[in-house]
Design an enzyme around this catalytic site. Structure first.
Site, PDB file in Angstrom:
ATOM      1  N   ASP A  88       0.611  18.137   8.679  1.00 24.75           N
ATOM      2  CA  ASP A  88      -0.054  17.384   8.924  1.00 24.75           C
ATOM      3  C   ASP A  88       1.695  16.952   9.374  1.00 24.75           C
ATOM      4  OD1 ASP A  88       1.604  17.071   6.015  1.00 24.75           O
ATOM      5  OD2 ASP A  88       1.006  15.275   6.027  1.00 24.75           O
ATOM      6  N   GLU A 153       1.367  15.907   3.033  1.00 19.75           N
ATOM      7  CA  GLU A 153       3.016  15.512   2.505  1.00 19.75           C
ATOM      8  C   GLU A 153       3.810  14.533   3.742  1.00 19.75           C
ATOM      9  OE1 GLU A 153       7.595  16.171   2.352  1.00 19.75           O
ATOM     10  OE2 GLU A 153       6.257  15.905   4.209  1.00 19.75           O
TER      11      GLU A 153
END
Ligand code: BES
Ligand code: MN
Ligand code: MN
Length: 460
Positions: A88, A153
């Site tokens: 991400d 994350e």
């Protein structure tokens, strides 16, 4: 090793083109509009890993965004390395400051520019290409390898602990390697041996049930914006020390040796300050800038809103005000403990006449590496071989929640072998990846796998 290294040289440009294809997918984890892009992003990576003949490639769904898992069992009886990264990326605004669009990755000045090129897609890709180099030349990896690439994350890894618990067996390994940090400077291979943790809170101060006319009511009820400003102002004393009782209780002091090591790094304070654009370096008395950022905790207001901010004047007593408050934590501060200390303190210093709510948004634990473990020497050697320069130990002020979670769960050392640069603009407009670092990063990973494969395993 020659054919493996030659392959990396030969296919250098194609590797970058393939990274560009992945960066084009806008995998912004904080934005619900991009939910489908995270799935697409995970599938893109999984497809590439399948082409590399992994024994297992799985997409692990979570209640948030999916993670990708893959495994190569090429060294029966040999050690297993678990590699972690995240797929991400951060949001891209303000968009107009990007020289080229964030999801149209472009090459300029021997750099690749785009969102996620270094945090963390490029660094995950380094490992993917190191694996490819072995598989396509000698036909197998020198170590058993597992890869976990999470999709949350940048939003606090909310579902990671559950995933690590559910998949504990799948994730068993002898060593862990994370490539999601920066090098100390150009051409300086740097192993990160400490990360700060994080505690992120939202504070809301409520007063009247609706905005009130400040002439009719002002002076008669408390103003939530005034109240919140006073509360924030009471977080620190005039010298910058945090005033929350107990805040420093668990902070592990730096040893003389650690201070010496930090002081020995080639840090150019003026250059660093110039890179920030701030007029002066400011921080806790008695500590150097690197010590402040790496080994001392902070308490910051990241944003504050409330009341009227539009054009002209509007005479109101606002109904409420909010602030985002975060702490960077150092060993042995734990987010749960600090959440209570900071929350209680904010409520205690709130003026009468307002209601205060403190909500936990997310957290992560700090990490200090067990650098006396032999794997750190191995990693130093591998990193130095690729870059042709001595490897230094550094710390980072940022946080990667996975690292402590996996270290606690497995008891195994976690190598933080990062290939970014301090001025890489991660989380900001014009994020870039040094293409030489990318190339030498692949070689570092190759040397690392080779050397780890030769390490004797501790007797069970
Ligand atoms: N890659 C960074 C961690 C990092 C930050 C490494 C600075 C080196 C220097 C990671 O993607 C990150 O941004 N972490 C967040 C964690 C948070 C959202 C829980 C951070 O540090 O703010
Ligand atoms: Mn990252
Ligand atoms: Mn990040």
């Amino acid at each position: 090793m020659e054919p493996v290294l030659a392959y990396i040289d030969q296919h250098r440009d194609r590797f970058v083109r393939e990274l560009q294809d992945w960066v084009k997918i806008p995998s912004i984890s904080s934005d619900p509009e991009h939910k489908a892009d995270l799935v697409k992003n995970a599938e893109h990576l999984a497809a590439e890993l399948r082409r590399l003949g992994a024994d297992r490639v799985e997409i692990w769904p979570t209640e948030g965004h999916p993670a990708v898992f893959a495994e190569w069992k090429h060294a029966p009886g040999g050690p297993t390395l678990l590699i972690y990264g995240h797929h991400d990326v951060q949001p891209v605004d303000p968009l107009d400051l990007w020289v080229t669009p964030p999801f149209e990755p472009a090459i300029r000045e021997k750099r690749l520019w785009g969102r996620g090129v270094v945090d963390d897609k490029g660094q995950v890709h380094i490992h993917v290409k190191a694996i490819e180099a072995f598989v396509k030349t000698v036909g197998k990896l020198p170590v058993n390898l597992k890869l976990i690439v999470e999709g949350e994350e940048e939003v606090g890894s909310e579902h990671l602990e559950g995933l690590l618990r559910d998949k504990a067996k799948d994730l068993e390994a002898d060593f862990v390697c994370v490539s999601d940090t920066s090098m100390f400077g150009r051409g300086i291979p740097s192993l990160c041996v400490g990360l700060r943790g994080l505690l992120y809170l939202e504070v809301r101060v409520d007063g009247p049930s609706t905005d009130l006319h400040s002439g009719s009511f002002g002076g008669g009820v408390a103003n939530p914006v005034n109240a919140l400003a006073r509360m924030i102002a009471r977080l620190h004393d005039d010298s910058g020390q945090v005033l929350v009782p107990g805040f420093y209780d668990k902070v592990r002091p730096l040893s003389a040796v650690e201070r010496q090591e930090i002081a020995g790094l080639p840090f150019d304070e003026k250059e660093w300050l110039d890179s920030t654009g701030a007029p002066a370096a400011v921080g806790e008395a008695g500590y150097s800038t690197l010590e402040r950022i790496w080994a001392r905790p902070t308490l910051d207001c990241c944003g504050i809103t409330g009341g009227f901010g539009g054009a002209g004047a509007k005479t109101i007593i606002p109904a409420f005000a909010t602030a985002k408050v975060s702490c960077r934590l150092v060993p042995d501060q734990e987010p749960e403990v600090l959440e209570k200390l900071v929350g209680d303190y904010l409520k205690k210093v709130a003026p009468v006449g307002v209601r205060v709510t403190v909500t936990y948004l997310h957290g992560g634990r700090p990490y200090l590496a067990p650098t006396d473990h032999p794997v750190y020497d191995v990693a130093k050697r591998a990193f130095s071989k690729a870059f042709g320069a001595p490897t230094v130990f550094i710390r980072e002020g940022g946080s990667i929640p996975f690292v402590r979670t996996i270290a606690d769960a497995t008891g195994k050392p976690c190598l933080l072998m990062g290939f970014g640069q301090p001025d890489e603009n991660s989380h900001a407009p014009n994020e870039w990846l040094d293409l030489e670092n990318y190339h030498l990063g692949i070689k570092s990973a190759v040397y690392l796998y080779e050397e780890l494969g030769k390490l004797p395993l501790p007797k069970p």
